[in-house]
Write a protein that holds these residues in place. Structure first.
Motif, PDB file in Angstrom:
ATOM      1  N   ILE A  80      13.476 -48.531 -39.641  1.00 16.61           N
ATOM      2  CA  ILE A  80      13.955 -46.974 -40.064  1.00 16.61           C
ATOM      3  C   ILE A  80      13.030 -45.985 -39.034  1.00 16.61           C
ATOM      4  O   ILE A  80      13.917 -45.134 -38.705  1.00 16.61           O
ATOM      5  CB  ILE A  80      13.746 -46.778 -41.282  1.00 16.61           C
ATOM      6  CG1 ILE A  80      14.537 -47.805 -42.136  1.00 16.61           C
ATOM      7  CG2 ILE A  80      14.005 -45.292 -41.801  1.00 16.61           C
ATOM      8  CD1 ILE A  80      14.196 -47.596 -43.846  1.00 16.61           C
ATOM      9  N   GLY A  81      11.902 -46.234 -38.769  1.00 17.11           N
ATOM     10  CA  GLY A  81      11.246 -45.422 -38.045  1.00 17.11           C
ATOM     11  C   GLY A  81      11.411 -45.033 -36.463  1.00 17.11           C
ATOM     12  O   GLY A  81      11.247 -44.252 -35.958  1.00 17.11           O
ATOM     13  N   THR A  82      12.092 -46.442 -36.045  1.00 19.04           N
ATOM     14  CA  THR A  82      12.502 -46.493 -34.693  1.00 19.04           C
ATOM     15  C   THR A  82      13.651 -45.367 -34.388  1.00 19.04           C
ATOM     16  O   THR A  82      13.861 -45.031 -33.245  1.00 19.04           O
ATOM     17  CB  THR A  82      12.944 -47.945 -34.220  1.00 19.04           C
ATOM     18  OG1 THR A  82      13.748 -48.349 -35.067  1.00 19.04           O
ATOM     19  CG2 THR A  82      11.666 -48.784 -34.005  1.00 19.04           C
ATOM     20  N   VAL A  83      14.299 -45.070 -35.317  1.00 15.79           N
ATOM     21  CA  VAL A  83      15.599 -44.250 -35.246  1.00 15.79           C
ATOM     22  C   VAL A  83      15.082 -42.726 -34.786  1.00 15.79           C
ATOM     23  O   VAL A  83      15.587 -42.383 -33.705  1.00 15.79           O
ATOM     24  CB  VAL A  83      16.370 -44.205 -36.276  1.00 15.79           C
ATOM     25  CG1 VAL A  83      17.623 -43.224 -36.210  1.00 15.79           C
ATOM     26  CG2 VAL A  83      16.830 -45.655 -36.742  1.00 15.79           C
ATOM     27  N   ALA A  90      15.246 -39.588 -26.253  1.00 16.57           N
ATOM     28  CA  ALA A  90      16.355 -39.628 -25.622  1.00 16.57           C
ATOM     29  C   ALA A  90      16.675 -37.902 -25.519  1.00 16.57           C
ATOM     30  O   ALA A  90      17.273 -37.414 -24.352  1.00 16.57           O
ATOM     31  CB  ALA A  90      17.619 -39.910 -26.424  1.00 16.57           C
ATOM     32  N   ALA A  91      15.948 -37.033 -26.300  1.00 15.93           N
ATOM     33  CA  ALA A  91      16.278 -35.685 -26.305  1.00 15.93           C
ATOM     34  C   ALA A  91      15.359 -34.966 -25.397  1.00 15.93           C
ATOM     35  O   ALA A  91      15.863 -33.745 -24.937  1.00 15.93           O
ATOM     36  CB  ALA A  91      16.105 -35.072 -27.762  1.00 15.93           C
ATOM     37  N   LEU A  92      14.190 -35.499 -24.999  1.00 16.90           N
ATOM     38  CA  LEU A  92      13.109 -35.065 -24.477  1.00 16.90           C
ATOM     39  C   LEU A  92      13.358 -35.087 -22.845  1.00 16.90           C
ATOM     40  O   LEU A  92      13.433 -36.006 -22.408  1.00 16.90           O
ATOM     41  CB  LEU A  92      12.045 -35.103 -24.750  1.00 16.90           C
ATOM     42  CG  LEU A  92      11.188 -34.821 -26.087  1.00 16.90           C
ATOM     43  CD1 LEU A  92       9.937 -35.345 -26.443  1.00 16.90           C
ATOM     44  CD2 LEU A  92      11.314 -33.290 -26.089  1.00 16.90           C
ATOM     45  N   PRO A  93      13.279 -33.972 -21.974  1.00 12.65           N
ATOM     46  CA  PRO A  93      12.904 -34.251 -20.443  1.00 12.65           C
ATOM     47  C   PRO A  93      11.624 -35.155 -20.245  1.00 12.65           C
ATOM     48  O   PRO A  93      10.974 -35.102 -21.034  1.00 12.65           O
ATOM     49  CB  PRO A  93      13.152 -32.924 -20.062  1.00 12.65           C
ATOM     50  CG  PRO A  93      13.365 -31.966 -21.203  1.00 12.65           C
ATOM     51  CD  PRO A  93      12.871 -32.487 -22.366  1.00 12.65           C
ATOM     52  N   ALA A  94      11.827 -35.568 -18.997  1.00 13.05           N
ATOM     53  CA  ALA A  94      10.655 -36.435 -18.458  1.00 13.05           C
ATOM     54  C   ALA A  94       9.403 -35.858 -18.853  1.00 13.05           C
ATOM     55  O   ALA A  94       8.385 -36.622 -19.128  1.00 13.05           O
ATOM     56  CB  ALA A  94      10.827 -36.878 -17.274  1.00 13.05           C
ATOM     57  N   PRO A  95       8.995 -34.765 -18.255  1.00 13.93           N
ATOM     58  CA  PRO A  95       7.483 -34.301 -18.327  1.00 13.93           C
ATOM     59  C   PRO A  95       7.075 -34.028 -19.634  1.00 13.93           C
ATOM     60  O   PRO A  95       6.248 -34.363 -20.116  1.00 13.93           O
ATOM     61  CB  PRO A  95       7.620 -32.924 -17.558  1.00 13.93           C
ATOM     62  CG  PRO A  95       8.905 -32.987 -16.560  1.00 13.93           C
ATOM     63  CD  PRO A  95       9.808 -33.929 -17.446  1.00 13.93           C
ATOM     64  N   PHE A 182      17.659 -49.247 -30.413  1.00 14.79           N
ATOM     65  CA  PHE A 182      18.228 -47.780 -30.815  1.00 14.79           C
ATOM     66  C   PHE A 182      18.125 -46.850 -29.455  1.00 14.79           C
ATOM     67  O   PHE A 182      18.846 -45.909 -29.331  1.00 14.79           O
ATOM     68  CB  PHE A 182      17.455 -47.165 -31.884  1.00 14.79           C
ATOM     69  CG  PHE A 182      17.618 -47.624 -33.381  1.00 14.79           C
ATOM     70  CD1 PHE A 182      19.099 -47.273 -33.679  1.00 14.79           C
ATOM     71  CD2 PHE A 182      17.058 -48.465 -34.008  1.00 14.79           C
ATOM     72  CE1 PHE A 182      19.391 -47.707 -34.880  1.00 14.79           C
ATOM     73  CE2 PHE A 182      17.320 -49.078 -35.250  1.00 14.79           C
ATOM     74  CZ  PHE A 182      18.706 -48.714 -35.839  1.00 14.79           C
ATOM     75  N   LYS A 183      17.087 -47.229 -28.741  1.00  9.10           N
ATOM     76  CA  LYS A 183      17.109 -46.557 -27.272  1.00  9.10           C
ATOM     77  C   LYS A 183      18.023 -46.728 -26.395  1.00  9.10           C
ATOM     78  O   LYS A 183      18.765 -45.736 -25.862  1.00  9.10           O
ATOM     79  CB  LYS A 183      16.089 -46.858 -26.581  1.00  9.10           C
ATOM     80  CG  LYS A 183      14.606 -46.126 -27.103  1.00  9.10           C
ATOM     81  CD  LYS A 183      13.292 -46.675 -26.538  1.00  9.10           C
ATOM     82  CE  LYS A 183      12.984 -46.174 -25.195  1.00  9.10           C
ATOM     83  NZ  LYS A 183      12.736 -44.472 -25.105  1.00  9.10           N
ATOM     84  N   ALA A 184      18.909 -48.007 -26.480  1.00 13.86           N
ATOM     85  CA  ALA A 184      19.931 -48.258 -25.694  1.00 13.86           C
ATOM     86  C   ALA A 184      21.035 -47.666 -26.276  1.00 13.86           C
ATOM     87  O   ALA A 184      22.137 -47.032 -25.571  1.00 13.86           O
ATOM     88  CB  ALA A 184      20.159 -49.725 -25.523  1.00 13.86           C
ATOM     89  N   VAL A 185      21.168 -47.515 -27.668  1.00  8.82           N
ATOM     90  CA  VAL A 185      22.373 -46.562 -28.326  1.00  8.82           C
ATOM     91  C   VAL A 185      22.320 -45.153 -27.999  1.00  8.82           C
ATOM     92  O   VAL A 185      23.413 -44.622 -27.610  1.00  8.82           O
ATOM     93  CB  VAL A 185      22.407 -46.831 -29.795  1.00  8.82           C
ATOM     94  CG1 VAL A 185      23.118 -46.009 -30.461  1.00  8.82           C
ATOM     95  CG2 VAL A 185      22.700 -48.446 -30.089  1.00  8.82           C
ATOM     96  N   PHE A 186      21.133 -44.853 -27.976  1.00  2.47           N
ATOM     97  CA  PHE A 186      20.734 -43.038 -27.748  1.00  2.47           C
ATOM     98  C   PHE A 186      20.884 -42.850 -26.298  1.00  2.47           C
ATOM     99  O   PHE A 186      21.014 -41.566 -26.051  1.00  2.47           O
ATOM    100  CB  PHE A 186      19.914 -42.587 -28.507  1.00  2.47           C
ATOM    101  CG  PHE A 186      19.829 -42.849 -29.972  1.00  2.47           C
ATOM    102  CD1 PHE A 186      21.024 -42.749 -30.608  1.00  2.47           C
ATOM    103  CD2 PHE A 186      18.822 -43.255 -30.885  1.00  2.47           C
ATOM    104  CE1 PHE A 186      21.155 -42.627 -32.173  1.00  2.47           C
ATOM    105  CE2 PHE A 186      18.941 -43.546 -32.191  1.00  2.47           C
ATOM    106  CZ  PHE A 186      20.207 -43.335 -32.820  1.00  2.47           C
ATOM    107  N   ASP A 187      20.392 -43.935 -25.483  1.00  2.02           N
ATOM    108  CA  ASP A 187      20.492 -43.353 -24.041  1.00  2.02           C
ATOM    109  C   ASP A 187      20.775 -44.798 -23.151  1.00  2.02           C
ATOM    110  O   ASP A 187      19.918 -45.481 -23.034  1.00  2.02           O
ATOM    111  CB  ASP A 187      18.999 -43.142 -23.673  1.00  2.02           C
ATOM    112  CG  ASP A 187      18.730 -42.597 -22.152  1.00  2.02           C
ATOM    113  OD1 ASP A 187      19.683 -42.681 -21.628  1.00  2.02           O
ATOM    114  OD2 ASP A 187      17.690 -42.023 -21.798  1.00  2.02           O
ATOM    115  N   HIS A 188      22.047 -44.620 -22.659  1.00  2.00           N
ATOM    116  CA  HIS A 188      22.550 -45.710 -21.970  1.00  2.00           C
ATOM    117  C   HIS A 188      21.962 -46.040 -20.652  1.00  2.00           C
ATOM    118  O   HIS A 188      21.768 -47.197 -19.952  1.00  2.00           O
ATOM    119  CB  HIS A 188      24.052 -45.750 -21.793  1.00  2.00           C
ATOM    120  CG  HIS A 188      24.809 -45.466 -22.863  1.00  2.00           C
ATOM    121  ND1 HIS A 188      24.990 -46.634 -23.874  1.00  2.00           N
ATOM    122  CD2 HIS A 188      25.433 -44.551 -23.549  1.00  2.00           C
ATOM    123  CE1 HIS A 188      25.484 -46.213 -25.080  1.00  2.00           C
ATOM    124  NE2 HIS A 188      26.035 -45.108 -24.771  1.00  2.00           N
TER     125      HIS A 188
END
Length: 249
Positions: A80-83, A90-95, A182-188
């Motif tokens: 659950i915590g990985t979500v 996925a929401a944050l820019p790189a820096p 979940f990272k693959a789901v939210f950021d392809h």
């Protein structure tokens, strides 16, 4: 071979050695360096991929000592915590993400060291196990380092070391696998874009690192290994934090 590839392979090797020696060092040691060499998105995914192999390999030798009741409660929390961790990454820019990863690594390490000295305890019930798993899963998906939260829990509940280390391995496999999904789901685009020879090299140095760590674990004290892991992880976490701050607009 490009210099950056050599450095990636060396970081993976160091992480594999520390995972075998200390039981949880892969993400802490190799994580910040892979984030620096790649980027905070694909770097964390590569940490998770290698972490699955490293933990799974160690688990083959320690499964008989695992505490399965604790494993399932911790694992429920970590899935659950990985979500939220994957959503945040996925929401944050790189820096800003590099800053977050650096801060999480540094704070988690310092907190673990402080907790180990204060002598406090807490009950080992479903609530504390689920919460610990949740925090670990969030950190695994966001920063590739799910171990410190569980390590702190083990200290606070006085979990016997051999049973803890054995239970930690399948738990980390569940957490890192869930983080990748979940990272693959939210950021392809999060999957590391590496060449086939580089992937083969990573597999080779993973095996070499685990074999070397197995030999080294019989030659050095566990306390010495933990100090080395902390020093390397703090150095990498600080470098990641500095890079993020330097590129922050």
């Amino acid at each position: 071979m490009e210099p950056v590839v050599v450095l990636i392979l060396f970081a993976v090797f160091l992480g594999a050695v520390s995972q075998r020696v200390s039981g949880m060092g892969f993400g802490l040691v190799s994580g910040p360096f892979l984030v620096l060499l790649l980027d905070p998105f694909s770097g964390v995914v590569l940490i998770n991929i290698c972490g699955i192999v490293a933990s799974g390999t160690v688990f083959v030798r320690t499964w008989r000592e695992a505490e399965w009741g604790s494993f399932w409660k911790l694992s429920l929390g970590t899935v659950i915590g990985t979500v939220p961790g994957a959503l945040l990454a996925a929401a944050l820019p790189a820096p800003p993400l590099q800053i977050l990863i650096g801060v999480l690594i540094i704070v988690s390490l310092i907190s673990s060291m402080i907790i180990g000295r204060i002598g406090k305890t807490m009950p080992a019930n479903f609530g504390t196990k689920f919460t610990t798993g949740f925090l670990s899963g969030t950190m695994s998906a966001a920063a590739g380092t799910g171990g410190p939260a569980v390590s702190a829990y083990a200290v606070l509940t006085k979990w016997e070391q051999r049973s803890f280390a054995a239970t930690l391995q399948p738990f980390l496999v569940v957490g890192t696998t869930s983080a990748i999904i979940f990272k693959a789901v939210f950021d392809h685009s999060a999957w590391p874009q590496l060449t086939a020879p580089t992937w083969i090299g990573i597999a080779a140095v993973l095996v070499a690192g685990l074999v070397s760590g197995d030999w080294l674990s019989q030659k050095i004290e566990s306390s010495t290994a933990r100090i080395a892991v902390i020093v390397l992880a703090l150095g990498g976490g600080t470098a990641t934090l500095v890079k993020g701050l330097a590129h922050l607009n």
